[in-house]
Motif scaffolding. Structure first.
Motif, PDB file in Angstrom:
ATOM      1  N   THR A 104     -25.734  27.571  14.045  1.00 35.13           N
ATOM      2  CA  THR A 104     -25.819  27.748  16.001  1.00 35.13           C
ATOM      3  C   THR A 104     -26.947  28.360  15.959  1.00 35.13           C
ATOM      4  N   ILE A 105     -27.199  29.229  14.928  1.00 30.19           N
ATOM      5  CA  ILE A 105     -28.671  30.035  14.893  1.00 30.19           C
ATOM      6  C   ILE A 105     -30.086  29.075  14.768  1.00 30.19           C
ATOM      7  N   TYR A 106     -29.720  28.043  13.887  1.00 26.50           N
ATOM      8  CA  TYR A 106     -30.565  27.369  13.970  1.00 26.50           C
ATOM      9  C   TYR A 106     -30.925  26.430  15.378  1.00 26.50           C
ATOM     10  N   ALA A 107     -29.970  25.618  15.994  1.00 28.58           N
ATOM     11  CA  ALA A 107     -30.135  24.969  16.932  1.00 28.58           C
ATOM     12  C   ALA A 107     -30.566  26.085  17.767  1.00 28.58           C
ATOM     13  N   LEU A 108     -30.525  27.472  18.503  1.00 28.11           N
ATOM     14  CA  LEU A 108     -31.150  28.022  19.034  1.00 28.11           C
ATOM     15  C   LEU A 108     -32.593  28.847  18.468  1.00 28.11           C
ATOM     16  N   ASN A 109     -33.061  27.906  17.783  1.00 28.38           N
ATOM     17  CA  ASN A 109     -34.368  28.606  16.808  1.00 28.38           C
ATOM     18  C   ASN A 109     -34.537  29.756  16.616  1.00 28.38           C
TER      19      ASN A 109
END
Length: 143
Positions: A104-109
């Motif tokens: 999730t945090i990867y997708a949100l940078n």
């Protein structure tokens, strides 16, 4: 329309042409489209004003099972930093939760920081983390 015509119209000595009056008073105003701060930031630039985010929140969360992870992801999508305590969850469930939140945090940078044993800080890209916390040693008993 000249100044003289406007003065005559004001005094009521001359009637103004409707098409000219409509054209003078109609101004093309851009439509105000409601966007969230994240979209505004994408449109304008990569610089975010500190004062633009009035209510910055940090959410503390202690999931009890994997299903509680969706709530944490929703907070991250709403641009909130989340501290997740996984100390009361079985190790295999904790691993699944961390994997899901990392995606999730990867997708949100955003970023992930471990701040303690089984305690993680997940932050969106609008939050800057400075410094590091060294691995906390396991409790030792001094004799």
């Amino acid at each position: 329309m000249g100044v003289m015509n406007r003065v005559l119209n004001f005094l009521g000595l001359k009637e103004e042409d409707d098409t000219l009056a409509d054209r003078d008073y109609e101004q093309d105003e851009p439509e105000e489209v409601e966007t969230n701060p994240f979209e505004q930031r994408k449109i304008k630039s990569n610089v975010v004003s500190i004062h633009s985010q009035k209510n910055v929140k940090v959410v503390l969360n202690e999931p009890h099972n994997y299903d509680d992870t969706q709530e944490v992801a929703d907070h991250l999508r709403n641009r909130r930093a989340v501290i997740v305590n996984l100390q009361r969850v079985r190790p295999e469930i904790a691993t699944r939760i961390v994997d899901f939140l990392n995606g999730t945090i990867y997708a949100l940078n955003g970023t992930v920081s471990k701040i303690g044993p089984q305690i993680y800080l997940f932050t969106p890209d609008s939050v800057e983390i400075q410094g590091t916390i060294k691995e906390i040693p396991v409790e030792s008993h001094y004799d």
